[in-house]
Write a protein that holds these residues in place. Structure first.
Motif, PDB file in Angstrom:
ATOM      1  N   ASN A 205      86.159  84.959  65.298  1.00 42.57           N
ATOM      2  CA  ASN A 205      87.048  86.060  65.624  1.00 42.57           C
ATOM      3  C   ASN A 205      86.480  86.875  66.781  1.00 42.57           C
ATOM      4  OD1 ASN A 205      89.277  86.353  63.299  1.00 42.57           O
ATOM      5  ND2 ASN A 205      87.368  85.646  62.365  1.00 42.57           N
ATOM      6  N   SER A 206      87.229  86.967  67.848  1.00 42.59           N
ATOM      7  CA  SER A 206      86.767  87.703  69.020  1.00 42.59           C
ATOM      8  C   SER A 206      86.922  89.202  68.851  1.00 42.59           C
ATOM      9  CB  SER A 206      87.538  87.241  70.263  1.00 42.59           C
ATOM     10  OG  SER A 206      88.937  87.440  70.078  1.00 42.59           O
ATOM     11  N   SER A 207      87.793  89.626  67.954  1.00 37.13           N
ATOM     12  CA  SER A 207      87.981  91.047  67.670  1.00 37.13           C
ATOM     13  C   SER A 207      87.993  91.249  66.161  1.00 37.13           C
ATOM     14  CB  SER A 207      89.279  91.556  68.291  1.00 37.13           C
ATOM     15  OG  SER A 207      90.395  90.883  67.725  1.00 37.13           O
ATOM     16  N   LYS A 208      87.994  92.494  65.745  1.00 38.40           N
ATOM     17  CA  LYS A 208      88.015  92.844  64.317  1.00 38.40           C
ATOM     18  C   LYS A 208      86.880  92.165  63.555  1.00 38.40           C
ATOM     19  CE  LYS A 208      92.956  93.864  64.167  1.00 38.40           C
ATOM     20  NZ  LYS A 208      94.258  93.628  63.503  1.00 38.40           N
ATOM     21  N   LYS A 209      85.709  92.138  64.166  1.00 39.37           N
ATOM     22  CA  LYS A 209      84.554  91.544  63.504  1.00 39.37           C
ATOM     23  C   LYS A 209      84.094  92.409  62.348  1.00 39.37           C
ATOM     24  CE  LYS A 209      82.780  89.231  67.660  1.00 39.37           C
ATOM     25  NZ  LYS A 209      82.800  87.836  67.164  1.00 39.37           N
ATOM     26  N   LEU A 210      83.526  91.775  61.335  1.00 42.15           N
ATOM     27  CA  LEU A 210      82.956  92.492  60.207  1.00 42.15           C
ATOM     28  C   LEU A 210      81.581  93.027  60.562  1.00 42.15           C
ATOM     29  CD1 LEU A 210      83.961  89.988  57.406  1.00 42.15           C
ATOM     30  CD2 LEU A 210      84.714  92.370  57.519  1.00 42.15           C
ATOM     31  N   LYS A 211      81.311  94.249  60.152  1.00 48.56           N
ATOM     32  CA  LYS A 211      79.973  94.800  60.314  1.00 48.56           C
ATOM     33  C   LYS A 211      79.068  94.185  59.248  1.00 48.56           C
ATOM     34  CE  LYS A 211      81.929  99.129  62.056  1.00 48.56           C
ATOM     35  NZ  LYS A 211      81.667  98.799  63.463  1.00 48.56           N
ATOM     36  N   THR A 212      77.771  94.125  59.523  1.00 47.06           N
ATOM     37  CA  THR A 212      76.857  93.388  58.643  1.00 47.06           C
ATOM     38  C   THR A 212      75.837  94.281  57.944  1.00 47.06           C
ATOM     39  OG1 THR A 212      75.419  92.914  60.531  1.00 47.06           O
ATOM     40  CG2 THR A 212      77.097  91.272  59.985  1.00 47.06           C
ATOM     41  N   THR A 213      75.957  95.595  58.091  1.00 46.54           N
ATOM     42  CA  THR A 213      75.070  96.523  57.388  1.00 46.54           C
ATOM     43  C   THR A 213      75.915  97.512  56.597  1.00 46.54           C
ATOM     44  OG1 THR A 213      74.979  98.030  59.287  1.00 46.54           O
ATOM     45  CG2 THR A 213      73.259  96.339  59.125  1.00 46.54           C
ATOM     46  N   VAL A 214      75.340  98.012  55.504  1.00 51.38           N
ATOM     47  CA  VAL A 214      76.030  98.983  54.657  1.00 51.38           C
ATOM     48  C   VAL A 214      75.152 100.212  54.478  1.00 51.38           C
ATOM     49  CG1 VAL A 214      77.381  97.235  53.421  1.00 51.38           C
ATOM     50  CG2 VAL A 214      75.131  97.895  52.549  1.00 51.38           C
ATOM     51  N   ASN A 215      75.739 101.274  53.951  1.00 45.98           N
ATOM     52  CA  ASN A 215      75.028 102.552  53.827  1.00 45.98           C
ATOM     53  C   ASN A 215      74.502 102.805  52.421  1.00 45.98           C
ATOM     54  OD1 ASN A 215      77.349 103.119  52.399  1.00 45.98           O
ATOM     55  ND2 ASN A 215      78.175 104.609  53.863  1.00 45.98           N
ATOM     56  N   TRP A 216      74.385 101.742  51.626  1.00 45.43           N
ATOM     57  CA  TRP A 216      73.901 101.920  50.259  1.00 45.43           C
ATOM     58  C   TRP A 216      73.197 100.658  49.791  1.00 45.43           C
ATOM     59  CZ3 TRP A 216      76.096  99.639  45.592  1.00 45.43           C
ATOM     60  CH2 TRP A 216      77.066  98.656  45.856  1.00 45.43           C
ATOM     61  N   THR A 217      72.428 100.781  48.715  1.00 44.07           N
ATOM     62  CA  THR A 217      71.718  99.644  48.135  1.00 44.07           C
ATOM     63  C   THR A 217      72.053  99.549  46.653  1.00 44.07           C
ATOM     64  OG1 THR A 217      69.868  99.896  49.680  1.00 44.07           O
ATOM     65  CG2 THR A 217      69.468  98.595  47.681  1.00 44.07           C
ATOM     66  N   PRO A 218      72.618  98.439  46.192  1.00 42.24           N
ATOM     67  CA  PRO A 218      72.955  98.312  44.768  1.00 42.24           C
ATOM     68  C   PRO A 218      71.714  98.435  43.890  1.00 42.24           C
ATOM     69  CG  PRO A 218      74.030  96.599  46.052  1.00 42.24           C
ATOM     70  CD  PRO A 218      73.044  97.260  46.965  1.00 42.24           C
ATOM     71  N   SER A 219      71.851  99.192  42.810  1.00 42.86           N
ATOM     72  CA  SER A 219      70.749  99.334  41.858  1.00 42.86           C
ATOM     73  C   SER A 219      71.179  99.018  40.424  1.00 42.86           C
ATOM     74  CB  SER A 219      70.174 100.757  41.913  1.00 42.86           C
ATOM     75  OG  SER A 219      71.174 101.721  41.601  1.00 42.86           O
ATOM     76  N   LEU A 220      72.472  99.102  40.143  1.00 43.90           N
ATOM     77  CA  LEU A 220      72.980  98.816  38.795  1.00 43.90           C
ATOM     78  C   LEU A 220      73.376  97.347  38.749  1.00 43.90           C
ATOM     79  CD1 LEU A 220      75.121 102.056  38.517  1.00 43.90           C
ATOM     80  CD2 LEU A 220      72.941 101.613  37.375  1.00 43.90           C
ATOM     81  N   THR A 221      72.369  96.497  38.589  1.00 45.93           N
ATOM     82  CA  THR A 221      72.567  95.063  38.821  1.00 45.93           C
ATOM     83  C   THR A 221      72.174  94.201  37.627  1.00 45.93           C
ATOM     84  OG1 THR A 221      70.380  94.940  39.840  1.00 45.93           O
ATOM     85  CG2 THR A 221      72.254  95.320  41.309  1.00 45.93           C
ATOM     86  N   ALA A 222      72.328  94.707  36.418  1.00 41.52           N
ATOM     87  CA  ALA A 222      71.992  93.902  35.239  1.00 41.52           C
ATOM     88  C   ALA A 222      72.777  92.588  35.262  1.00 41.52           C
ATOM     89  CB  ALA A 222      72.316  94.675  33.966  1.00 41.52           C
ATOM     90  N   GLY A 223      72.074  91.482  35.022  1.00 47.98           N
ATOM     91  CA  GLY A 223      72.726  90.182  34.992  1.00 47.98           C
ATOM     92  C   GLY A 223      72.779  89.463  36.314  1.00 47.98           C
ATOM     93  N   LEU A 224      72.301  90.089  37.395  1.00 48.45           N
ATOM     94  CA  LEU A 224      72.328  89.454  38.708  1.00 48.45           C
ATOM     95  C   LEU A 224      71.453  88.205  38.715  1.00 48.45           C
ATOM     96  CD1 LEU A 224      72.973  89.369  41.751  1.00 48.45           C
ATOM     97  CD2 LEU A 224      71.028  90.903  42.102  1.00 48.45           C
ATOM     98  N   GLN A 225      72.056  87.067  39.080  1.00 47.50           N
ATOM     99  CA  GLN A 225      71.331  85.805  39.184  1.00 47.50           C
ATOM    100  C   GLN A 225      71.091  85.516  40.662  1.00 47.50           C
ATOM    101  OE1 GLN A 225      74.469  84.381  36.054  1.00 47.50           O
ATOM    102  NE2 GLN A 225      73.140  82.641  36.478  1.00 47.50           N
ATOM    103  N   THR A 226      69.837  85.384  41.032  1.00 45.21           N
ATOM    104  CA  THR A 226      69.510  85.182  42.447  1.00 45.21           C
ATOM    105  C   THR A 226      69.596  83.722  42.857  1.00 45.21           C
ATOM    106  OG1 THR A 226      67.150  85.132  41.870  1.00 45.21           O
ATOM    107  CG2 THR A 226      68.084  87.248  42.565  1.00 45.21           C
ATOM    108  N   SER A 227      69.827  82.844  41.899  1.00 39.15           N
ATOM    109  CA  SER A 227      70.132  81.453  42.215  1.00 39.15           C
ATOM    110  C   SER A 227      71.531  81.164  41.690  1.00 39.15           C
ATOM    111  CB  SER A 227      69.133  80.492  41.577  1.00 39.15           C
ATOM    112  OG  SER A 227      69.542  79.151  41.795  1.00 39.15           O
ATOM    113  N   ALA A 228      72.431  80.806  42.612  1.00 35.13           N
ATOM    114  CA  ALA A 228      73.828  80.623  42.237  1.00 35.13           C
ATOM    115  C   ALA A 228      74.181  79.180  41.926  1.00 35.13           C
ATOM    116  CB  ALA A 228      74.727  81.153  43.354  1.00 35.13           C
ATOM    117  N   LYS A 229      73.216  78.291  41.946  1.00 36.93           N
ATOM    118  CA  LYS A 229      73.523  76.859  41.832  1.00 36.93           C
ATOM    119  C   LYS A 229      74.180  76.475  40.514  1.00 36.93           C
ATOM    120  CE  LYS A 229      70.166  75.081  45.183  1.00 36.93           C
ATOM    121  NZ  LYS A 229      71.242  74.581  46.083  1.00 36.93           N
TER     122      LYS A 229
END
Length: 448
Positions: A408-432
């Motif tokens: 996409n030459s326009s309307k690109k998505l930004k790649t940084t956010v202004n927050w860091t998730p901390s309420l992440t119970a159950g997060l699996q870092t391997s999605a396989k």
């Protein structure tokens, strides 16, 4: 590698599922609980959202009706019983409502089936007259007004009174395990209330009998319907867990076409709008639907709110909005997306980040059919952000944002956010292993 506490959590969930299944296999019938890892029963109806399980665990957490007295625990199997158990939308006394079997919202207080013709009766509305009155070839491209539009609105009001079910604060709605629990044709409205749990329900066939023609919607006009299976408006601390959302049995491909557009009777599956906040959407199945989940009703909805966690859900046969996110801080993790066309629902995109939304999308899995492009998984307006990583596409680690931006030459998505998730119970870092796990653990009925 998953943390020790996370591994214990997974073991507990799996043991619970296996123990319940063993009870059923033993011929003991439906049971109203699953089992903890130590074999003690856990009453689904009294469970609260676990600590740190997404945004809904923030602050006071989400307990629903877990503190209900015995006098405020109800088992219902008809629409009339459900309406009575829900009571006044302003009554915040904790309550638990157990739904046994499938409740048809399009029934009267005596249980008689109601049709679109019943709602239209006495209003003067007919589709033929409506189409004749507002045909753009003769009426023009202006908003409908006059006799038939008033009649349509009157008929729609009659249906709304019957199928929209307002959920008060401090309420748990839960399907009785083993009973095929659900609501057919209904719309749960959680509006301006706090602390609601919706679990183990099939929410299907939510249909508007009287869509409105809007010739100004887009370049060609649209037929717009009014009801979501679940609508959150100004709601806080909501946990939607182990539900199944579907248009079944009537799919969009069977819709007729008027004025060159599909006569759309379906709206959203689960919409989170009007300043709703602190929501966790977990282990649901979203299937056979077009505009599935809207976060933020407009580009100016509510800054500082619309904080939503969406994890361990299955999205299959979804056209778009999985989700469409505006403004808020959205954590999208450990979800499984199957983008194969199903029952005519062909995918346009999965995630749309716009109106400065701050999305963290990590450790999700996509299955794409042959020839489908990774760049089509995302969408945006040029102001939204999508951060995160560890996402898999057809089993391979893939930077989905880079794929979108390069195409996409326009309307690109930004790649940084202004927050860091901390309420992440159950997060699996391997999605396989997610695909198999979620197909066996997400949706209604799994907890029986």
């Amino acid at each position: 590698m998953a943390s020790p506490s996370h591994r214990r959590s997974l073991r507990t969930r799996r043991t619970a599922l296996l123990s319940a299944a063993a009870v059923a296999a033993a011929g003991l019938g439906a049971v109203p609980f699953v089992m903890n890892a130590d074999a003690t029963p856990v009453d689904l109806a009294h469970q609260a959202l676990p600590a740190k399980d997404g945004w809904a665990a923030s602050g006071s957490g989400t307990t629903g009706g877990s503190k209900a007295s015995s006098a405020n625990v109800f088992t219902v199997s008809t629409r009339a019983q459900l309406v009575k158990a829900l009571g006044s939308a302003t009554n915040s006394t904790p309550k638990i409502i157990k739904i046994k079997g499938t409740i048809d919202a399009n029934t009267d207080d005596a249980g008689k089936k109601l049709t679109c013709a019943d709602y239209a009766s006495g209003t003067g509305y007919s589709l033929d007259a409506y189409l004749k009155a507002y045909d753009p070839a003769t009426y023009g491209k202006k908003a409908p007004s006059g006799t038939q539009e008033k009649a349509r609105a009157a008929a729609q009001t009659k249906q709304k009174k019957n199928i929209v079910l307002r959920v008060p604060a401090n309420t748990t709605l839960v399907g009785v395990p083993g009973s095929n629990a659900g609501i057919k044709g209904g719309s749960l409205l959680v509006q301006d209330v706090d602390n609601v749990i919706v679990r183990n329900l099939s929410l299907t066939a939510t249909e508007d009998c009287f869509p409105q023609w809007d010739p100004t919607d887009g370049s060609s006009g649209e037929w717009n319907s009014a009801y979501d299976s679940v609508t959150l408006r100004g709601a806080t601390h909501v946990w939607a867990d182990h539900n199944t959302f579907s248009d079944a049995p009537f799919f969009d491909k069977a819709e007729k076409t008027y004025f060159g557009r599909k006569y759309q009777v379906h709206d959203g599956a689960l919409d989170i709008t009007n300043g709703s906040d602190l929501v966790t959407v977990e282990r649901n199945q979203f299937t056979n639907h077009d505009k599935t989940m809207l976060i933020g009703s407009s580009d100016t909805d509510s800054v500082g709110k619309l904080r939503v966690s969406i994890h361990h859900n299955v999205w299959k046969g979804i056209t778009q909005r999985a989700p469409l996110a505006r403004i808020g801080q959205i954590h999208l993790y450990n979800n499984y997306y199957d983008t194969t066309t199903l029952n005519g629902y062909a995918p346009k995109y999965s995630l749309d980040s716009r109106a400065k939304a701050q999305v963290v999308a990590e450790h999700n899995v996509w299955t794409l059919p042959s020839g489908a492009k990774v760049a089509k998984l995302l969408s945006g307006d040029g102001t939204g952000s999508v951060a995160g990583g560890g996402n898999l596409v057809n089993g391979a680690a893939t930077d989905i944002v880079a794929a979108y931006n390069s195409a996409n030459s326009s309307k690109k998505l930004k790649t940084t956010v202004n927050w860091t998730p901390s309420l992440t119970a159950g997060l699996q870092t391997s999605a396989k292993s997610l695909t198999t796990e979620l197909l066996n653990s997400a949706g209604a009925g799994v907890l029986s």
